[in-house]
Design a protein around this motif. Structure first.
Motif, mmCIF file in Angstrom:
data_model
loop_
_atom_site.group_PDB
_atom_site.id
_atom_site.type_symbol
_atom_site.label_atom_id
_atom_site.label_comp_id
_atom_site.label_asym_id
_atom_site.label_seq_id
_atom_site.Cartn_x
_atom_site.Cartn_y
_atom_site.Cartn_z
ATOM 1 N N TYR A 242 0.826 -1.212 0.000
ATOM 2 C CA TYR A 242 0.000 0.000 0.000
ATOM 3 C C TYR A 242 0.867 1.272 0.000
ATOM 4 O O TYR A 242 0.706 2.152 0.836
ATOM 5 C CB TYR A 242 -0.946 -0.004 1.197
ATOM 6 C CG TYR A 242 -2.054 1.020 1.139
ATOM 7 C CD1 TYR A 242 -2.627 1.418 -0.068
ATOM 8 C CD2 TYR A 242 -2.539 1.588 2.313
ATOM 9 C CE1 TYR A 242 -3.645 2.343 -0.102
ATOM 10 C CE2 TYR A 242 -3.568 2.521 2.295
ATOM 11 C CZ TYR A 242 -4.105 2.901 1.081
ATOM 12 O OH TYR A 242 -5.128 3.826 1.059
ATOM 13 N N ILE A 243 1.754 1.360 -0.986
ATOM 14 C CA ILE A 243 2.596 2.550 -1.149
ATOM 15 C C ILE A 243 2.247 3.282 -2.437
ATOM 16 O O ILE A 243 1.999 4.490 -2.423
ATOM 17 C CB ILE A 243 4.091 2.172 -1.137
ATOM 18 C CG1 ILE A 243 4.473 1.627 0.243
ATOM 19 C CG2 ILE A 243 4.962 3.381 -1.497
ATOM 20 C CD1 ILE A 243 5.893 1.136 0.330
ATOM 21 N N ILE B 13 -4.977 -1.583 -3.653
ATOM 22 C CA ILE B 13 -5.111 -2.872 -4.321
ATOM 23 C C ILE B 13 -5.738 -3.896 -3.394
ATOM 24 O O ILE B 13 -6.553 -4.734 -3.818
ATOM 25 C CB ILE B 13 -3.734 -3.342 -4.830
ATOM 26 C CG1 ILE B 13 -3.308 -2.502 -6.043
ATOM 27 C CG2 ILE B 13 -3.749 -4.829 -5.195
ATOM 28 C CD1 ILE B 13 -1.888 -2.754 -6.501
ATOM 29 N N HIS B 14 -5.403 -3.857 -2.114
ATOM 30 C CA HIS B 14 -5.944 -4.831 -1.165
ATOM 31 C C HIS B 14 -7.464 -4.725 -1.054
ATOM 32 O O HIS B 14 -8.156 -5.748 -0.978
ATOM 33 C CB HIS B 14 -5.290 -4.694 0.208
ATOM 34 C CG HIS B 14 -5.321 -3.313 0.775
ATOM 35 N ND1 HIS B 14 -4.765 -2.218 0.142
ATOM 36 C CD2 HIS B 14 -5.841 -2.825 1.941
ATOM 37 C CE1 HIS B 14 -4.935 -1.132 0.884
ATOM 38 N NE2 HIS B 14 -5.600 -1.475 1.974
ATOM 39 N N THR C 217 -7.802 -7.591 5.532
ATOM 40 C CA THR C 217 -6.670 -7.011 4.808
ATOM 41 C C THR C 217 -5.602 -6.580 5.803
ATOM 42 O O THR C 217 -5.873 -6.349 6.991
ATOM 43 C CB THR C 217 -7.095 -5.805 3.956
ATOM 44 O OG1 THR C 217 -7.610 -4.776 4.806
ATOM 45 C CG2 THR C 217 -8.139 -6.204 2.921
ATOM 46 N N ALA C 218 -4.368 -6.476 5.301
ATOM 47 C CA ALA C 218 -3.239 -6.027 6.103
ATOM 48 C C ALA C 218 -2.277 -5.279 5.189
ATOM 49 O O ALA C 218 -2.191 -5.574 3.994
ATOM 50 C CB ALA C 218 -2.537 -7.214 6.759
ATOM 51 N N THR C 219 -1.559 -4.306 5.749
ATOM 52 C CA THR C 219 -0.620 -3.511 4.964
ATOM 53 C C THR C 219 0.701 -3.348 5.713
ATOM 54 O O THR C 219 0.794 -3.580 6.921
ATOM 55 C CB THR C 219 -1.201 -2.120 4.636
ATOM 56 O OG1 THR C 219 -1.494 -1.432 5.865
ATOM 57 C CG2 THR C 219 -2.468 -2.231 3.804
ATOM 58 N N LEU C 220 1.707 -2.912 4.974
ATOM 59 C CA LEU C 220 3.067 -2.798 5.497
ATOM 60 C C LEU C 220 3.152 -1.916 6.729
ATOM 61 O O LEU C 220 3.863 -2.231 7.692
ATOM 62 C CB LEU C 220 3.977 -2.245 4.393
ATOM 63 C CG LEU C 220 5.441 -2.018 4.750
ATOM 64 C CD1 LEU C 220 6.164 -3.350 4.901
ATOM 65 C CD2 LEU C 220 6.113 -1.161 3.677
ATOM 66 N N GLU C 221 2.434 -0.787 6.726
ATOM 67 C CA GLU C 221 2.588 0.210 7.789
ATOM 68 C C GLU C 221 1.938 -0.210 9.106
ATOM 69 O O GLU C 221 2.188 0.411 10.146
ATOM 70 C CB GLU C 221 2.000 1.542 7.342
ATOM 71 C CG GLU C 221 0.500 1.492 7.123
ATOM 72 C CD GLU C 221 -0.069 2.801 6.625
ATOM 73 O OE1 GLU C 221 -1.292 2.871 6.432
ATOM 74 O OE2 GLU C 221 0.706 3.748 6.414
ATOM 75 N N MET C 222 1.129 -1.247 9.096
ATOM 76 C CA MET C 222 0.469 -1.690 10.314
ATOM 77 C C MET C 222 1.469 -2.335 11.270
ATOM 78 O O MET C 222 2.550 -2.762 10.869
ATOM 79 C CB MET C 222 -0.655 -2.683 9.971
ATOM 80 C CG MET C 222 -1.771 -2.084 9.146
ATOM 81 S SD MET C 222 -2.954 -3.322 8.525
ATOM 82 C CE MET C 222 -3.696 -3.873 10.073
ATOM 83 N N TRP D 221 -0.544 -12.154 -1.358
ATOM 84 C CA TRP D 221 0.553 -11.199 -1.171
ATOM 85 C C TRP D 221 0.768 -10.348 -2.421
ATOM 86 O O TRP D 221 0.980 -10.868 -3.504
ATOM 87 C CB TRP D 221 1.835 -11.972 -0.872
ATOM 88 C CG TRP D 221 2.985 -11.105 -0.443
ATOM 89 C CD1 TRP D 221 3.856 -10.441 -1.264
ATOM 90 C CD2 TRP D 221 3.387 -10.816 0.893
ATOM 91 N NE1 TRP D 221 4.780 -9.753 -0.507
ATOM 92 C CE2 TRP D 221 4.511 -9.969 0.816
ATOM 93 C CE3 TRP D 221 2.900 -11.207 2.149
ATOM 94 C CZ2 TRP D 221 5.152 -9.499 1.963
ATOM 95 C CZ3 TRP D 221 3.545 -10.732 3.278
ATOM 96 C CH2 TRP D 221 4.655 -9.897 3.181
ATOM 97 N N TRP D 222 0.724 -9.006 -2.255
ATOM 98 C CA TRP D 222 1.094 -8.075 -3.321
ATOM 99 C C TRP D 222 2.125 -7.098 -2.764
ATOM 100 O O TRP D 222 1.873 -6.396 -1.780
ATOM 101 C CB TRP D 222 -0.109 -7.295 -3.848
ATOM 102 C CG TRP D 222 0.156 -6.635 -5.175
ATOM 103 C CD1 TRP D 222 -0.229 -7.084 -6.407
ATOM 104 C CD2 TRP D 222 0.898 -5.425 -5.418
ATOM 105 N NE1 TRP D 222 0.235 -6.240 -7.395
ATOM 106 C CE2 TRP D 222 0.933 -5.219 -6.812
ATOM 107 C CE3 TRP D 222 1.553 -4.521 -4.599
ATOM 108 C CZ2 TRP D 222 1.574 -4.128 -7.397
ATOM 109 C CZ3 TRP D 222 2.211 -3.436 -5.178
ATOM 110 C CH2 TRP D 222 2.203 -3.249 -6.572
ATOM 111 N N GLY D 223 3.286 -7.035 -3.407
ATOM 112 C CA GLY D 223 4.313 -6.088 -3.009
ATOM 113 C C GLY D 223 5.144 -5.685 -4.207
ATOM 114 O O GLY D 223 5.160 -6.379 -5.224
ATOM 115 N N HIS D 224 5.863 -4.577 -4.076
ATOM 116 C CA HIS D 224 6.688 -4.093 -5.186
ATOM 117 C C HIS D 224 7.845 -3.215 -4.717
ATOM 118 O O HIS D 224 9.011 -3.550 -4.931
ATOM 119 C CB HIS D 224 5.831 -3.316 -6.189
ATOM 120 C CG HIS D 224 6.575 -2.849 -7.395
ATOM 121 N ND1 HIS D 224 6.183 -1.752 -8.121
ATOM 122 C CD2 HIS D 224 7.694 -3.310 -7.998
ATOM 123 C CE1 HIS D 224 7.024 -1.564 -9.136
ATOM 124 N NE2 HIS D 224 7.959 -2.497 -9.081
#
Length: 250
Positions: free
Chosen positions: A24-25, A41-42, A58-63, A81-84
């Motif tokens: 989520y960036i 996207i999530h 849902t979950a995101t990096l900043e959590m 999993w979605w990341g970039h």
């Protein structure tokens, strides 16, 4: 729900518990991508998968703990999993935690640029590198294993336009089952639907999903992901025991 089959044999059937992880960036830093996925996207994936009856979170990096606490993962049958941009920001502790859950039987679905995620590299044991070209043209994903449950409800191929190109060589172990290969207008091909098993857990890598394009609104793409949730999240047998044991009574 308890279902009875055959000679009184029974099994529990319930909706898979699915956690959708997204760094989520892009959606918060790039206005053009925010137009495509205004809620992330999530959330687009969660809304697209909601009609299938899964239990979604849902979950995101900043959590805290990247949203993947021990409790969350223990209550997750399938992790998507979605990341970039931030693969290296995912902590060792969380990578270790996810790997342990996969070995215990949690399903893992890795999407698009998640091929370079630390957890996918860890489970594959390779660089997972590839060729790419962001040219906003057509991708055709051919079904090469029509007997596979992940292809249920899909025709001979899926057309996605526009999409980013990924090309071989894709530095992964040979898939245990290859479900899709992609063709792109520049002539490249790519192993775009790959199944693996690690421990008791099934893993499915599915290629389409560049952040700048509305791929996760495509009904066929969502159908494949939903099929994959059911497949990698299916119950498994007894958890094996290790180490010294007493002899069985005979």
């Amino acid at each position: 729900m308890r279902m009875v089959i055959g000679n009184g044999l029974s099994f529990e059937k319930r909706s898979p518990r699915v956690t959708i992880w997204n760094e989520y960036i892009h959606e918060r830093t790039d206005p053009q991508i925010a137009k495509v996925y205004p809620k992330g996207i999530h959330i687009a994936l969660a809304e697209g998968l909601q009609p299938y009856g899964f239990l979604l979170r849902t979950a995101t990096l900043e959590m805290l703990e990247h949203g993947l606490t021990k409790e969350t993962l223990e209550q997750t049958d399938v992790l998507i999993w979605w990341g970039h941009l931030a693969h290296e920001q995912v902590s060792d502790e969380i990578v270790n935690r996810i790997q342990a859950r996969v070995l215990q039987g949690m399903g893992l679905i890795v999407l698009h640029s998640g091929h370079r995620s630390r957890i996918f590299q860890r489970l594959m044991g390779t660089t997972c590198d590839l060729k790419w070209r962001e040219d906003a043209r057509r991708e055709r994903l051919w079904v090469v294993d029509p007997a596979h449950p992940i292809t249920a409800g899909i025709g001979q191929y899926i057309e996605v336009e526009p999409e980013e190109m990924y090309g071989e060589f894709f530095d992964i172990p040979a898939p245990e089952r290859l479900v899709f290969i992609s063709w792109f207008h520049g002539g490249e091909v790519f192993r775009s639907g790959c199944e693996y098993q690690r421990g008791l857990g099934k893993i499915f890598y599915f290629r389409p999903g560049h952040e700048a394009y509305p791929t996760y609104y495509n009904k066929d793409v969502l159908r494949v992901i939903a099929n994959a949730v059911r497949y990698v999240g299916a119950p498994h047998g007894a958890t094996p025991t290790y180490g010294e044991v007493k002899p069985l009574e005979v």
